[in-house]
Design a protein around this motif. Structure first.
Motif, PDB file in Angstrom:
ATOM      1  N   ALA A 238      22.863  -1.211 -38.831  1.00 50.05           N
ATOM      2  CA  ALA A 238      22.781   0.529 -38.667  1.00 50.05           C
ATOM      3  C   ALA A 238      21.851   0.719 -38.366  1.00 50.05           C
ATOM      4  N   SER A 239      20.431   0.049 -36.830  1.00 50.66           N
ATOM      5  CA  SER A 239      20.220   1.001 -36.244  1.00 50.66           C
ATOM      6  C   SER A 239      20.885   0.791 -35.002  1.00 50.66           C
ATOM      7  N   HIS A 240      22.393   0.606 -35.011  1.00 53.11           N
ATOM      8  CA  HIS A 240      23.233   0.918 -33.784  1.00 53.11           C
ATOM      9  C   HIS A 240      23.170   2.468 -33.650  1.00 53.11           C
ATOM     10  N   LYS A 241      22.796   3.594 -32.840  1.00 55.24           N
ATOM     11  CA  LYS A 241      23.671   4.689 -32.460  1.00 55.24           C
ATOM     12  C   LYS A 241      24.954   4.748 -32.863  1.00 55.24           C
ATOM     13  N   GLU A 242      25.701   3.959 -32.371  1.00 49.32           N
ATOM     14  CA  GLU A 242      27.383   4.082 -32.239  1.00 49.32           C
ATOM     15  C   GLU A 242      27.763   3.741 -33.830  1.00 49.32           C
ATOM     16  N   ILE A 243      26.906   3.241 -34.397  1.00 49.14           N
ATOM     17  CA  ILE A 243      27.586   3.160 -36.502  1.00 49.14           C
ATOM     18  C   ILE A 243      26.388   4.211 -37.270  1.00 49.14           C
ATOM     19  N   THR A 244      27.387   4.734 -37.645  1.00 44.52           N
ATOM     20  CA  THR A 244      27.096   6.017 -39.144  1.00 44.52           C
ATOM     21  C   THR A 244      27.033   4.615 -40.407  1.00 44.52           C
ATOM     22  N   VAL A 245      27.483   4.303 -40.977  1.00 48.42           N
ATOM     23  CA  VAL A 245      27.211   3.758 -42.797  1.00 48.42           C
ATOM     24  C   VAL A 245      27.521   2.268 -41.885  1.00 48.42           C
ATOM     25  N   THR A 246      27.096   2.245 -42.815  1.00 45.54           N
ATOM     26  CA  THR A 246      26.719   0.243 -42.688  1.00 45.54           C
ATOM     27  C   THR A 246      26.726  -0.180 -44.425  1.00 45.54           C
ATOM     28  N   LEU A 247      28.051  -0.666 -44.519  1.00 40.72           N
ATOM     29  CA  LEU A 247      28.614  -0.442 -46.125  1.00 40.72           C
ATOM     30  C   LEU A 247      27.482  -2.100 -46.836  1.00 40.72           C
ATOM     31  N   ALA A 248      26.998  -2.085 -47.683  1.00 39.64           N
ATOM     32  CA  ALA A 248      26.478  -3.466 -48.584  1.00 39.64           C
ATOM     33  C   ALA A 248      27.199  -3.309 -49.668  1.00 39.64           C
ATOM     34  N   GLY A 249      27.643  -4.431 -50.396  1.00 36.23           N
ATOM     35  CA  GLY A 249      28.855  -5.356 -51.036  1.00 36.23           C
ATOM     36  C   GLY A 249      27.528  -5.666 -52.591  1.00 36.23           C
ATOM     37  N   CYS A 250      28.037  -4.464 -53.814  1.00 38.42           N
ATOM     38  CA  CYS A 250      26.512  -4.612 -54.378  1.00 38.42           C
ATOM     39  C   CYS A 250      26.968  -4.899 -55.982  1.00 38.42           C
ATOM     40  N   THR A 251      26.535  -6.003 -56.105  1.00 31.98           N
ATOM     41  CA  THR A 251      26.518  -6.934 -57.825  1.00 31.98           C
ATOM     42  C   THR A 251      25.909  -6.421 -58.946  1.00 31.98           C
ATOM     43  N   THR A 252      24.170  -5.514 -58.922  1.00 29.26           N
ATOM     44  CA  THR A 252      23.335  -5.970 -59.287  1.00 29.26           C
ATOM     45  C   THR A 252      22.466  -4.363 -58.659  1.00 29.26           C
ATOM     46  N   LYS A 253      21.650  -4.266 -59.354  1.00 30.24           N
ATOM     47  CA  LYS A 253      20.476  -3.109 -59.392  1.00 30.24           C
ATOM     48  C   LYS A 253      19.319  -3.014 -57.796  1.00 30.24           C
ATOM     49  N   GLU A 254      18.958  -4.489 -58.033  1.00 27.05           N
ATOM     50  CA  GLU A 254      18.734  -5.000 -56.855  1.00 27.05           C
ATOM     51  C   GLU A 254      18.585  -5.325 -55.237  1.00 27.05           C
ATOM     52  N   HIS A 255      20.042  -5.708 -55.531  1.00 30.92           N
ATOM     53  CA  HIS A 255      20.985  -5.791 -54.325  1.00 30.92           C
ATOM     54  C   HIS A 255      20.626  -4.399 -53.866  1.00 30.92           C
ATOM     55  N   ILE A 256      21.128  -3.195 -54.135  1.00 27.94           N
ATOM     56  CA  ILE A 256      21.273  -1.744 -53.728  1.00 27.94           C
ATOM     57  C   ILE A 256      19.624  -1.495 -53.799  1.00 27.94           C
ATOM     58  N   ASP A 257      18.592  -1.892 -54.419  1.00 27.74           N
ATOM     59  CA  ASP A 257      17.420  -1.465 -53.356  1.00 27.74           C
ATOM     60  C   ASP A 257      16.972  -2.574 -52.464  1.00 27.74           C
ATOM     61  N   ASP A 258      17.210  -3.615 -52.510  1.00 26.85           N
ATOM     62  CA  ASP A 258      17.735  -4.750 -50.574  1.00 26.85           C
ATOM     63  C   ASP A 258      18.375  -3.823 -49.552  1.00 26.85           C
ATOM     64  N   ALA A 259      19.023  -3.119 -50.252  1.00 24.54           N
ATOM     65  CA  ALA A 259      19.718  -2.181 -49.091  1.00 24.54           C
ATOM     66  C   ALA A 259      18.869  -1.151 -48.107  1.00 24.54           C
ATOM     67  N   VAL A 260      18.372  -0.698 -49.279  1.00 27.30           N
ATOM     68  CA  VAL A 260      17.635   0.216 -49.319  1.00 27.30           C
ATOM     69  C   VAL A 260      16.653   0.561 -48.218  1.00 27.30           C
TER      70      VAL A 260
END
Ligand code: SF4
Ligand code: SF4
Length: 372
Positions: A238-260
């Motif tokens: 995600a820190s690449h200036k050239e990259i807009t969105v980094t997809l995170a495959g999430c099964t649980t809400k914890e996965h989302i919290d981790d990615a955020v």
């Protein structure tokens, strides 16, 4: 949530996008789609406004689940994607085939437009050219009618080939696999897309599980942070200036919290700087199998190539050849002699190497394993 501008458009998208191919398997099997839809809804609550879906994901239920969630938020607050190609349409598709598939996606997503419709999974220039000839006009027509808002492509091509596609100017954005394993292969492609004003969305930022499964080899990504290895790997992308969105495959809400958490206080830097900073770290990453599985289909000898290549990864990680057969035995439950006999069955037809997203010398590696 950290937001970025999508290419040269005025769309602001979240630096983390939701990959919707990992809804809970049990819930999908049991038809508990409303429950699965809590994942995109929770992602939305956390500021994730880019949801990537496709036919076939999650036993072909991903679009349905995603549509349930999409119908519960203000439509214009979320950017949703879907995809199509010869695999979804047949090898000689007509306009009607294209429209039927698009309408099915719209119907499942409970929407009257898709924000980004992808020419899906272009493995090489030859396949891309065939898709362009057969399908691009249908994409354009659907766009002119407002059924899709932007035409994008997804690809496993290497940097130079991606540049060729990008320079046609036919696409608003692209979706590619990019991670701490393969970045050297793909860097020039993302730079070209960025330079041409395209949005760049990244799938597979954890290298198909290879990164979390080998935390020691990737620990260097976490230095100076309080992040876990998978979080640091997301942040790396995600820190690449050239990259807009980094997809995170999430099964649980914890996965989302981790990615955020991975993108909290994100600082963007040009790919060149990032690559320079990491170039002497870690192992020889571009040589690794990411477990994406694209090579399996079509092996006339039904060799479970990803298992063999995963085992070979262990050799690359440790420099110890004996780890290869050990891994096949302990992790993949393939008794050593049986595994070696299977590796010997390879007739070097080359189908798998053509399909390999990492462009690995699979035939050579199978030979090595057979000879260990
Ligand atoms: S080269 Fe070997 S492993 Fe690859 S598809 Fe052909 S037989 Fe299978
Ligand atoms: S060998 Fe290549 S195509 Fe097959 S799983 Fe590994 S990286 Fe993917």
């Amino acid at each position: 949530m950290y937001y970025k501008q999508y290419g040269n458009t005025d769309m602001k998208v979240s630096a983390i996008g939701l990959g919707t191919l990992r809804y809970d398997e049990e819930d999908i099997k049991a038809g508990r789609f409303e429950k699965c839809a809590e994942i995109p809804l929770y992602a939305f609550e956390k500021g994730i406004n880019y949801w990537d879906t496709a036919p076939f994901y999650c036993d072909d239920k991903s679009e349905i689940v995603t549509g349930i969630a999409l119908s519960q938020v203000k439509r214009s607050d979320v950017y949703v994607t879907s995809k199509t190609n010869f695999n979804t349409l047949g090898s000689n598709p007509t306009r009607d085939d294209f429209r039927r598939r698009l309408e099915m996606s719209l119907d499942r997503l409970k929407t009257d437009y898709i924000d980004f419709y992808h020419m899906w999974c272009m493995m090489n220039l030859e396949s891309w050219e065939k898709h362009m000839e057969a399908l691009y006009k249908f994409f354009e027509e659907a766009k002119s009618e407002g059924l899709i808002r932007n035409i994008a492509f997804s690809s496993h091509m290497q940097g130079n080939d991606i540049e060729t596609v990008v320079e046609t100017g036919k696409f608003k954005g692209m979706l590619i696999g990019y991670n701490a394993l393969n970045y050297r292969f793909r860097q020039s492609g993302i730079e070209a897309a960025h330079k041409n004003g395209m949005g760049v969305v990244v799938m597979n930022p954890l290298g198909g599980g290879t990164i979390p499964q080998n935390p020691e080899a990737f620990r260097y990504l976490t230095e100076g942070t309080d992040l876990t290895v998978p979080q640091a790997a997301l942040r790396f992308v995600a820190s690449h200036k050239e990259i807009t969105v980094t997809l995170a495959g999430c099964t649980t809400k914890e996965h989302i919290d981790d990615a955020v958490k991975a993108v909290e206080g994100l600082e963007e830097r040009p790919a060149k700087e990032i690559v320079k900073a990491y170039e002497d770290r870690g192992v020889s990453l571009n040589n690794l199998c990411t477990g994406c599985g694209y090579c399996v289909k079509g092996c006339p000898k039904k060799i479970e190539i990803p298992k063999f290549m995963d085992a070979y990864n262990q050799y690359i990680f440790t420099g110890e050849q004996e780890r290869v057969l050990g891994r096949l035995d302990s992790h993949w439950d393939m008794e050593k002699k049986i595994a070696q006999n299977k590796a010997k069955e390879c007739i070097a037809c080359g189908k798998c190497e053509k399909a390999c997203t990492q462009h690995l010398p699979i035939i050579e590696r199978l030979k090595e394993i057979a000879a260990l």
